[in-house]
Design an enzyme around this catalytic site. Structure first.
Site, PDB file in Angstrom:
ATOM      1  N   LYS A 144      -3.787   3.303   2.849  1.00 42.62           N
ATOM      2  CA  LYS A 144      -4.955   2.538   2.370  1.00 42.62           C
ATOM      3  C   LYS A 144      -6.111   3.473   2.031  1.00 42.62           C
ATOM      4  O   LYS A 144      -6.829   3.265   1.042  1.00 42.62           O
ATOM      5  CB  LYS A 144      -5.371   1.529   3.440  1.00 42.62           C
ATOM      6  CG  LYS A 144      -4.315   0.452   3.678  1.00 42.62           C
ATOM      7  CD  LYS A 144      -4.600  -0.309   4.961  1.00 42.62           C
ATOM      8  CE  LYS A 144      -3.571  -1.386   5.217  1.00 42.62           C
ATOM      9  NZ  LYS A 144      -3.627  -1.891   6.596  1.00 42.62           N
ATOM     10  N   GLY A 170       2.656 -11.105  13.066  1.00 40.35           N
ATOM     11  CA  GLY A 170       2.884 -10.744  11.664  1.00 40.35           C
ATOM     12  C   GLY A 170       1.926  -9.685  11.145  1.00 40.35           C
ATOM     13  O   GLY A 170       1.829  -9.460   9.941  1.00 40.35           O
ATOM     14  N   GLU A 230       3.612  -3.567  10.376  1.00 37.25           N
ATOM     15  CA  GLU A 230       4.541  -3.260   9.290  1.00 37.25           C
ATOM     16  C   GLU A 230       5.978  -3.443   9.787  1.00 37.25           C
ATOM     17  O   GLU A 230       6.229  -3.478  11.001  1.00 37.25           O
ATOM     18  CB  GLU A 230       4.355  -1.803   8.834  1.00 37.25           C
ATOM     19  CG  GLU A 230       3.010  -1.540   8.198  1.00 37.25           C
ATOM     20  CD  GLU A 230       2.736  -2.454   7.011  1.00 37.25           C
ATOM     21  OE1 GLU A 230       3.489  -2.425   6.038  1.00 37.25           O
ATOM     22  OE2 GLU A 230       1.760  -3.225   7.072  1.00 37.25           O
ATOM     23  N   LYS A 271       0.820  -1.229   0.000  1.00 38.78           N
ATOM     24  CA  LYS A 271       0.000   0.000   0.000  1.00 38.78           C
ATOM     25  C   LYS A 271       0.841   1.260   0.000  1.00 38.78           C
ATOM     26  O   LYS A 271       0.455   2.279  -0.580  1.00 38.78           O
ATOM     27  CB  LYS A 271      -0.994   0.006   1.161  1.00 38.78           C
ATOM     28  CG  LYS A 271      -0.435  -0.316   2.523  1.00 38.78           C
ATOM     29  CD  LYS A 271      -0.456  -1.806   2.760  1.00 38.78           C
ATOM     30  CE  LYS A 271       0.417  -2.232   3.913  1.00 38.78           C
ATOM     31  NZ  LYS A 271      -0.261  -3.043   4.878  1.00 38.78           N
ATOM     32  N   GLU A 284      -5.336  -5.761  -4.659  1.00 39.40           N
ATOM     33  CA  GLU A 284      -6.417  -6.004  -3.700  1.00 39.40           C
ATOM     34  C   GLU A 284      -5.902  -6.155  -2.267  1.00 39.40           C
ATOM     35  O   GLU A 284      -6.509  -5.656  -1.311  1.00 39.40           O
ATOM     36  CB  GLU A 284      -7.181  -7.280  -4.104  1.00 39.40           C
ATOM     37  CG  GLU A 284      -8.353  -7.622  -3.230  1.00 39.40           C
ATOM     38  CD  GLU A 284      -9.490  -6.596  -3.297  1.00 39.40           C
ATOM     39  OE1 GLU A 284     -10.124  -6.493  -4.350  1.00 39.40           O
ATOM     40  OE2 GLU A 284      -9.717  -5.902  -2.282  1.00 39.40           O
TER      41      GLU A 284
HETATM   42  P1  NDP Z   1       7.772  -9.663   5.832  1.00 41.84           P
HETATM   43  O1  NDP Z   1       8.796  -8.791   6.459  1.00 41.84           O
HETATM   44  O2  NDP Z   1       7.157 -10.735   6.627  1.00 41.84           O
HETATM   45  O3  NDP Z   1       8.399 -10.321   4.511  1.00 41.84           O
HETATM   46  C1  NDP Z   1       9.175  -9.613   3.600  1.00 41.84           C
HETATM   47  C2  NDP Z   1       9.837 -10.609   2.661  1.00 41.84           C
HETATM   48  O4  NDP Z   1      10.535  -9.873   1.668  1.00 41.84           O
HETATM   49  C3  NDP Z   1      10.866 -11.516   3.340  1.00 41.84           C
HETATM   50  O5  NDP Z   1      10.808 -12.800   2.750  1.00 41.84           O
HETATM   51  C4  NDP Z   1      12.197 -10.837   2.992  1.00 41.84           C
HETATM   52  O6  NDP Z   1      13.266 -11.725   2.923  1.00 41.84           O
HETATM   53  C5  NDP Z   1      11.897 -10.311   1.621  1.00 41.84           C
HETATM   54  N1  NDP Z   1      12.734  -9.182   1.233  1.00 41.84           N
HETATM   55  C6  NDP Z   1      12.863  -7.989   1.839  1.00 41.84           C
HETATM   56  N2  NDP Z   1      13.687  -7.186   1.150  1.00 41.84           N
HETATM   57  C7  NDP Z   1      14.093  -7.904   0.074  1.00 41.84           C
HETATM   58  C8  NDP Z   1      14.927  -7.623  -1.029  1.00 41.84           C
HETATM   59  N3  NDP Z   1      15.539  -6.453  -1.144  1.00 41.84           N
HETATM   60  N4  NDP Z   1      15.112  -8.586  -1.948  1.00 41.84           N
HETATM   61  C9  NDP Z   1      14.500  -9.789  -1.835  1.00 41.84           C
HETATM   62  N5  NDP Z   1      13.661 -10.096  -0.822  1.00 41.84           N
HETATM   63  C10 NDP Z   1      13.475  -9.164   0.121  1.00 41.84           C
HETATM   64  O7  NDP Z   1       6.646  -8.682   5.254  1.00 41.84           O
HETATM   65  P2  NDP Z   1       5.091  -8.982   5.048  1.00 41.84           P
HETATM   66  O8  NDP Z   1       4.926 -10.268   4.354  1.00 41.84           O
HETATM   67  O9  NDP Z   1       4.383  -8.750   6.332  1.00 41.84           O
HETATM   68  O10 NDP Z   1       4.666  -7.762   4.093  1.00 41.84           O
HETATM   69  C11 NDP Z   1       4.909  -7.775   2.709  1.00 41.84           C
HETATM   70  C12 NDP Z   1       4.064  -6.703   2.044  1.00 41.84           C
HETATM   71  O11 NDP Z   1       2.684  -6.987   2.282  1.00 41.84           O
HETATM   72  C13 NDP Z   1       4.269  -5.281   2.604  1.00 41.84           C
HETATM   73  O12 NDP Z   1       4.115  -4.359   1.565  1.00 41.84           O
HETATM   74  C14 NDP Z   1       3.136  -5.133   3.611  1.00 41.84           C
HETATM   75  O13 NDP Z   1       2.789  -3.779   3.815  1.00 41.84           O
HETATM   76  C15 NDP Z   1       2.039  -5.876   2.890  1.00 41.84           C
HETATM   77  N6  NDP Z   1       0.951  -6.374   3.704  1.00 41.84           N
HETATM   78  C16 NDP Z   1       1.233  -7.087   4.841  1.00 41.84           C
HETATM   79  C17 NDP Z   1       0.199  -7.614   5.588  1.00 41.84           C
HETATM   80  C18 NDP Z   1       0.449  -8.409   6.810  1.00 41.84           C
HETATM   81  O14 NDP Z   1      -0.531  -8.800   7.483  1.00 41.84           O
HETATM   82  N7  NDP Z   1       1.700  -8.697   7.171  1.00 41.84           N
HETATM   83  C19 NDP Z   1      -1.201  -7.410   5.184  1.00 41.84           C
HETATM   84  C20 NDP Z   1      -1.379  -6.648   3.961  1.00 41.84           C
HETATM   85  C21 NDP Z   1      -0.326  -6.154   3.267  1.00 41.84           C
HETATM   86  P3  NDP Z   1      14.087 -12.169   4.250  1.00 41.84           P
HETATM   87  O15 NDP Z   1      13.081 -12.763   5.198  1.00 41.84           O
HETATM   88  O16 NDP Z   1      15.055 -13.138   3.734  1.00 41.84           O
HETATM   89  O17 NDP Z   1      14.676 -10.897   4.808  1.00 41.84           O
HETATM   90  N1  HSE Z   2       0.183  -3.551   9.224  1.00 46.99           N
HETATM   91  C1  HSE Z   2      -1.051  -3.677   8.544  1.00 46.99           C
HETATM   92  C2  HSE Z   2      -2.184  -3.704   9.549  1.00 46.99           C
HETATM   93  C3  HSE Z   2      -1.058  -4.935   7.724  1.00 46.99           C
HETATM   94  O1  HSE Z   2      -1.915  -3.883  10.745  1.00 46.99           O
HETATM   95  O2  HSE Z   2      -3.322  -3.516   9.160  1.00 46.99           O
HETATM   96  C4  HSE Z   2      -2.259  -5.055   6.826  1.00 46.99           C
HETATM   97  O3  HSE Z   2      -2.220  -4.117   5.811  1.00 46.99           O
END
Ligand code: NDP
Ligand code: HSE
Length: 436
Positions: free
Chosen positions: A205, A187, A190, A105, A129
């Site tokens: 958002k 999890g 952010e 977002k 989405e």
């Molecule tokens: P995480 O920190 O859990 O995961 C991030 C992933 O990206 C890890 O696998 C990390 O690798 C990898 N990564 C980071 N930097 C790099 C890079 N430069 N090159 C390659 N891989 C990289 O984040 P989330 O899954 O929580 O969030 C991901 C996205 O989703 C964000 O934009 C977030 O705002 C969005 N989002 C998250 C939600 C949630 O509930 N968590 C809900 C809705 C949206 P490694 O672990 O090896 O460092």
């Molecule tokens: N950090 C965000 C939240 C993840 O707590 O709502 C979902 O976008």
């Protein structure tokens, strides 16, 4: 038909959930999409950490650009988060003619205008989405389901972390820092949790929702943003006594001369459905002129709920991959040459009812001075309670609820009240929404 090949950037909370759901529901997903959707490549920073999750049949790399530049990949799924390198990767994927799915977002709210322009020029789709309200398909609902409406306003609980914190503080009397730590462990938060608690994530958002609801470009920099970090437990308790709940709301309303775009803690009547949305759940209320108010509810964060939205986008993109780009749903719901230049209105022009709490000397005449100041600004009082402060202090907490008042007038009144000798410290101001 040949399987769609997906390159996943990031295998964290959402990336891991996406891989798991795609694998677990592969058959069902292929029946819906018309062909298989296979993750063939994934990029992470730490290969060891990702190896167990990736298993066999998936090429793991630390080079995200190798995935984006790989000619075999049809769809790039960006789940890294943040602006850099996510922005470069998405722009490179588009330049390579690949479709993109993202949950980012921050990226869409800040750089969506350039990303969609580039995608339009290349005839590719960028689906997002999962960027708003986790697993709730609210983008699809507004963009497609409400396409016959003139949308008047929307508001929502769109940060799961803040809603989780507020719920736990109210129900269990839990400490702010403890609940935030729990949200991080689950999890929800952010990478930088100040984005959650300072309202920035909700503003990202809200920017996206207002763009697709009103057909305006992304205007994140003009949003008014207040988070929950300064919210006092006593205000949560006073709100309860007055029949209200405090929620971090994102609110956007359309007026003839512009739109409101604001995120702040808000008192809402406890009897409203949305006031009873608790924990990590999100809810978005959208008012269309034809349909009336509609409410969308579900998990706003977390691994598989968010993956649900990512996979739905993958199915959508797969179904439309061979369609003429002109026959696809526009990124921002309205045709790109039909976006409106409606600006974001300055906060001082907003009208809301207010909750004002002040610590006042408990002696005759003080309330009269306060009400005189409010009346000078044309602000009318709706309700009031007074409770003694701590023992030994000759101070009382005075809480006033106002009728609708212009933000600019309330600013002046607060400054004048704070200047009174009988008032100790700052006035707490929270805005109210009736959502009737
Ligand atoms: P995480 O920190 O859990 O995961 C991030 C992933 O990206 C890890 O696998 C990390 O690798 C990898 N990564 C980071 N930097 C790099 C890079 N430069 N090159 C390659 N891989 C990289 O984040 P989330 O899954 O929580 O969030 C991901 C996205 O989703 C964000 O934009 C977030 O705002 C969005 N989002 C998250 C939600 C949630 O509930 N968590 C809900 C809705 C949206 P490694 O672990 O090896 O460092
Ligand atoms: N950090 C965000 C939240 C993840 O707590 O709502 C979902 O976008």
């Amino acid at each position: 038909m040949k399987a769609i090949q997906v390159g996943l950037l990031g295998l964290g909370t959402v990336g891991g959930g996406t891989l798991t759901v795609l694998r677990r529901n592969a058959e069902e997903i292929a029946r819906r999409a018309g062909r298989e959707i296979c993750v063939t490549h994934a990029a992470v920073r730490n290969l060891d950490k990702a190896q167990a999750l990736a298993g066999q049949g998936l090429v793991l790399t630390t080079d995200s650009f190798a995935v984006v530049n790989n000619p075999s990949i049809d769809i790039v799924v960006e789940l890294i988060g943040g602006i850099n390198p996510a922005r470069e990767l998405v722009m490179q994927a588009i330049a390579n003619g690949k479709h993109v799915v993202t949950a980012n977002k921050a990226l869409i709210a800040k750089h969506g205008n350039e990303i969609f322009a580039a995608a339009q020029a290349m005839g590719v789709m960028v689906a997002f989405e999962a960027a708003v309200a986790g697993g709730i398909p609210v983008i699809k609902a507004i963009r497609e389901g409400l396409a016959g409406n003139r949308i008047e306003w929307l508001c929502g609980i769109i940060n799961g972390t803040c809603n989780f914190i507020l719920s736990e503080m109210r129900d269990k009397g839990a400490a702010f820092a403890d609940v935030l730590r729990e949200a991080q462990a689950k999890g929800y938060a952010e990478a930088d949790p100040t984005f959650d608690i300072e309202g920035i994530d909700a503003a990202h958002k809200l920017t996206i929702l207002s763009a697709i609801a009103f057909g305006v470009p992304m205007q994140f920099d003009a949003a008014h943003i207040e988070g929950i970090s300064k919210l006092a437990a006593e205000d949560i308790a006073f709100a309860e006594q007055l029949g209200y709940r405090i929620k971090l709301l994102g609110i956007s309303k359309r007026h003839a001369n512009g739109i409101e775009l604001r995120v702040h803690p808000t008192l809402i009547p406890a009897k409203r459905l949305i006031a009873n949305v608790e924990g990590v759940m999100n809810a978005v209320l959208v008012k269309g002129d034809a349909v009336g108010p509609t409410l969308y509810y579900g998990a706003g964060a977390g691994s598989e709920p968010t993956a649900s939205a990512v996979v739905a986008d993958l199915v959508d993109v797969t179904r439309l991959i061979t369609a003429d780009p002109h026959h696809r749903v526009p990124h921002l719901a309205f045709q790109p040459d039909q976006l409106s230049p409606l600006p974001v209105l300055p906060m001082v022009e907003t009208e809301t009812a207010c909750y004002l709490r002040m610590r006042a000397m408990d002696r005759p005449g003080v309330l009269a001075e306060v009400t005189r100041i409010l009346s000078e600004q044309g602000i009318s009082i709706d309700a009031m309670i007074q409770k003694p402060c701590a023992e030994g202090e000759n101070l009382a907490n005075v809480v006033l609820l106002t009728h609708l008042a212009r933000e600019g007038a309330v600013d002046v009144a607060i400054a004048n009240i704070e200047a009174l000798e009988a008032i100790s410290g700052k006035v707490t101001r929270l805005r109210m929404e009736s959502l009737a």
